[in-house]
Design a protein around this motif. Structure first.
Motif, PDB file in Angstrom:
ATOM      1  N   HIS A 203     -11.662  28.849  14.060  1.00 47.58           N
ATOM      2  CA  HIS A 203     -11.472  29.151  12.628  1.00 47.58           C
ATOM      3  C   HIS A 203     -12.368  30.322  12.234  1.00 47.58           C
ATOM      4  O   HIS A 203     -13.584  30.149  12.079  1.00 47.58           O
ATOM      5  CB  HIS A 203     -11.821  27.899  11.800  1.00 47.58           C
ATOM      6  CG  HIS A 203     -11.662  28.049  10.321  1.00 47.58           C
ATOM      7  ND1 HIS A 203     -11.109  27.066   9.526  1.00 47.58           N
ATOM      8  CD2 HIS A 203     -11.988  29.048   9.464  1.00 47.58           C
ATOM      9  CE1 HIS A 203     -11.105  27.461   8.260  1.00 47.58           C
ATOM     10  NE2 HIS A 203     -11.640  28.664   8.199  1.00 47.58           N
TER      11      HIS A 203
ATOM     12  N   HIS B 172     -12.332  34.261   9.829  1.00 51.51           N
ATOM     13  CA  HIS B 172     -11.684  35.313   9.029  1.00 51.51           C
ATOM     14  C   HIS B 172     -12.407  36.603   9.435  1.00 51.51           C
ATOM     15  O   HIS B 172     -13.040  37.272   8.618  1.00 51.51           O
ATOM     16  CB  HIS B 172     -11.875  35.057   7.538  1.00 51.51           C
ATOM     17  CG  HIS B 172     -11.486  33.683   7.078  1.00 51.51           C
ATOM     18  ND1 HIS B 172     -10.345  33.436   6.349  1.00 51.51           N
ATOM     19  CD2 HIS B 172     -12.091  32.464   7.230  1.00 51.51           C
ATOM     20  CE1 HIS B 172     -10.266  32.129   6.067  1.00 51.51           C
ATOM     21  NE2 HIS B 172     -11.306  31.519   6.591  1.00 51.51           N
TER      22      HIS B 172
ATOM     23  N   LYS C 268      -7.747  34.937  11.176  1.00 47.65           N
ATOM     24  CA  LYS C 268      -6.724  34.803  10.130  1.00 47.65           C
ATOM     25  C   LYS C 268      -6.518  36.129   9.409  1.00 47.65           C
ATOM     26  O   LYS C 268      -7.467  36.896   9.246  1.00 47.65           O
ATOM     27  CB  LYS C 268      -7.173  33.746   9.118  1.00 47.65           C
ATOM     28  CG  LYS C 268      -7.463  32.384   9.731  1.00 47.65           C
ATOM     29  CD  LYS C 268      -8.039  31.414   8.686  1.00 47.65           C
ATOM     30  CE  LYS C 268      -8.775  30.241   9.327  1.00 47.65           C
ATOM     31  NZ  LYS C 268      -7.944  29.332  10.104  1.00 47.65           N
TER      32      LYS C 268
ATOM     33  N   HIS D  61      -6.964  24.617   5.032  1.00 49.97           N
ATOM     34  CA  HIS D  61      -8.332  24.584   4.498  1.00 49.97           C
ATOM     35  C   HIS D  61      -8.340  23.425   3.491  1.00 49.97           C
ATOM     36  O   HIS D  61      -7.728  23.538   2.426  1.00 49.97           O
ATOM     37  CB  HIS D  61      -8.651  25.868   3.742  1.00 49.97           C
ATOM     38  CG  HIS D  61      -9.071  27.016   4.597  1.00 49.97           C
ATOM     39  ND1 HIS D  61      -8.264  27.580   5.536  1.00 49.97           N
ATOM     40  CD2 HIS D  61     -10.248  27.708   4.632  1.00 49.97           C
ATOM     41  CE1 HIS D  61      -8.920  28.581   6.126  1.00 49.97           C
ATOM     42  NE2 HIS D  61     -10.123  28.675   5.591  1.00 49.97           N
TER      43      HIS D  61
ATOM     44  N   HIS E 224     -12.755  22.236   7.307  1.00 55.01           N
ATOM     45  CA  HIS E 224     -13.837  22.132   6.294  1.00 55.01           C
ATOM     46  C   HIS E 224     -14.181  20.657   6.059  1.00 55.01           C
ATOM     47  O   HIS E 224     -15.189  20.187   6.524  1.00 55.01           O
ATOM     48  CB  HIS E 224     -13.493  22.826   4.971  1.00 55.01           C
ATOM     49  CG  HIS E 224     -13.627  24.314   5.020  1.00 55.01           C
ATOM     50  ND1 HIS E 224     -14.830  24.944   5.183  1.00 55.01           N
ATOM     51  CD2 HIS E 224     -12.703  25.292   4.938  1.00 55.01           C
ATOM     52  CE1 HIS E 224     -14.654  26.257   5.198  1.00 55.01           C
ATOM     53  NE2 HIS E 224     -13.359  26.490   5.063  1.00 55.01           N
TER      54      HIS E 224
ATOM     55  N   ASP F  54     -16.148  29.577  11.122  1.00 53.76           N
ATOM     56  CA  ASP F  54     -15.625  30.075   9.838  1.00 53.76           C
ATOM     57  C   ASP F  54     -16.146  31.481   9.553  1.00 53.76           C
ATOM     58  O   ASP F  54     -16.237  31.874   8.390  1.00 53.76           O
ATOM     59  CB  ASP F  54     -15.976  29.133   8.673  1.00 53.76           C
ATOM     60  CG  ASP F  54     -15.179  29.442   7.409  1.00 53.76           C
ATOM     61  OD1 ASP F  54     -14.110  30.063   7.518  1.00 53.76           O
ATOM     62  OD2 ASP F  54     -15.641  29.057   6.306  1.00 53.76           O
TER      63      ASP F  54
HETATM   64 FE    FE Z   1     -11.942  29.574   6.393  1.00 50.35          FE
END
Ligand code: FE
Ligand code: NIG
Length: 433
Positions: free
Chosen positions: A79, A81, A148, A254, A277, A328
């Motif tokens: 996960h 970004h 992502k 999420h 999360h 994350d």
């Molecule tokens: Fe995220």
């Protein structure tokens, strides 16, 4: 026999991560161990004397003497970004002064600022940014990472992001798994006017404009939504995920990050690969993930940066869940280190170092539907990390310090002495040959 890519030998331990979290020995350690990689895959793992008899290190392209060191699987960071432009370090300071994530977002900061910077960046700049992040991840032991989209929030930039993610995967030894996240936030506006877009109208655009184009482009594998306060409702999220499923994208959610909104149950209902999360998830939520075989993904770095209460990882493991731990990594959670996330998972969530290891490797792979990696066993990808420490426990024990000495990706040396991939390398340790 095919090509003997690598033999890592004389390790104090090979922590294979083949055990379940609920077993007595999740790390499934082989003492005084060795691993042979043939044609990119693990051909054998076991005691050094046995392995080196069949696979003499001197015959390998990369003989790695791991005396005094531990070997673990490459991390699978499920996960992130990691593709973006711009800098939000000032928001880190604002959060330290008490401004909340939700306030920043509502004021047009947070994701919206990154969207502005990402839309304005050229493809070359975006590709350079992502390749740089992949270098940092590799140096920290990550060999597969999910990235992502979601900083475009319009069809053009979302597609551009996915294209850059695809090109970075081609160019970099770290494997990159692409996720479409057009429903990352409701855009501030469509036309630069500053008038906030309507959430339902934006979901219409995601479903009728973005998703068809994403399917045609053929890069994305997963479809993720931010189902939370200040983002998308359960019903809006469901629309996006079901439409994505029809276009061949596996859902991810999420869920319950900022508030409890029901994203976990939605993940179970749409048969998502993961629910991520889970800071506000209830026992019942966790049970619904277990029943639907959805991987819960814990992202303790996010709670750390937000100063929020952590997800109850211990309770999830005790309930029988195959939890993953990932970074994350994003402008709001600026750490590319699964090792650091593991330390937080131990200290703040009550996982053991062995559980955190499996969560950061094998279960990360599970969250990405990739059972061909994340554990050191025959036929798995030859993705190996040699630590400059005698056991896997030293990863969380050395919080804030990178103990990764050598990284092999599919049996190729990508980080460490003698590496020829042009990634930053660390000094110290013995040469490999
Ligand atoms: Fe995220
Ligand atoms: O997972 N919560 C939504 N998305 C990211 C944050 C993205 C950002 O702030 O830029 C997350 O924490």
């Amino acid at each position: 026999m095919g090509d003997l890519d690598a033999v890592v030998h004389d390790a104090t331990e090979v922590a294979t991560a083949t055990g379940d979290l609920q077993s007595d020995d999740p790390a499934a350690i082989v003492g005084d161990g060795a691993v042979a990689v043939v044609d990119g895959e693990v051909a054998a793992v076991g005691p050094t004397d046995e392995i080196t008899r069949e696979y003499p290190p001197e015959n390998a392209t990369h003989p790695v003497d791991a005396t005094g060191r531990a070997v673990i699987p490459g991390y699978v960071d499920s996960h992130t970004h990691a593709l973006f432009a711009g800098d939000r370090s000032d928001e880190f300071e604002a959060k330290l002064r008490g401004t909340t994530y939700g306030e920043l977002l509502a004021e047009g900061g947070g994701i919206h600022r990154t969207v502005e910077a990402t839309r304005a960046a050229s493809d070359a700049e975006l590709l350079g940014n992502l390749l740089g992040q992949l270098d940092v991840m590799a140096v920290h032991g990550t060999t597969t990472v999910e990235v992502k989209s979601g900083y475009g929030l319009d069809a053009e930039t979302e597609l551009r992001m996915l294209d850059v993610i695809d090109r970075a995967d081609d160019r970099h030894p770290v494997d990159v798994v692409p996720t479409f996240m057009g429903a990352h936030a409701v855009p501030r506006d469509y036309d630069g006017s500053g008038d906030p877009a309507d959430a339902d109208d934006y979901v219409d655009r995601v479903v009728s404009e973005q998703l068809p184009a994403v399917e045609e482009q053929g890069v994305a594998e997963f479809c993720d939504v931010f189902c939370d306060e200040g983002a998308f409702t359960v019903e809006q999220s469901r629309r996006v995920l079901e439409a994505g499923r029809e276009r061949g994208l596996t859902p991810k959610v999420h869920a319950e990050e900022l508030a409890h909104r029901g994203g976990t149950k939605l993940a179970a209902e749409v048969d998502a690969a993961s629910a991520d999360h889970l800071l506000h998830a209830t026992d019942e939520d966790v049970q619904s993930l277990l029943d639907a075989d959805v991987t819960p993904v814990l992202l303790p770095g996010t709670a750390f940066g937000l100063g929020a209460d952590y997800a109850d990882g211990r309770a999830m493991v005790d309930a029988g869940a195959p939890v993953a731990v990932s970074t994350d990594f994003n402008p709001n959670c600026h750490s590319q280190s699964v090792g650091f996330a593991s330390a937080l998972a131990c200290v703040e969530m009550g996982l053991t170092p062995a559980e955190a290891l499996v969560a950061g490797t094998r279960n990360g792979a599970r969250a990405l539907d990739r059972d061909d990696r994340g554990a050191i066993r025959e036929d798995a990808a030859g993705d190996l990390v040699v630590l400059d420490a005698p056991s896997h426990v030293h990863v969380p024990y050395s919080y804030g310090v990178n103990r990764v000495a050598t990284v092999l990706k599919g049996g190729d040396l990508v980080v460490g002495p003698g590496s020829d991939e042009g990634l930053p390398t660390r000094d110290g340790g013995e040469p490999d040959a």
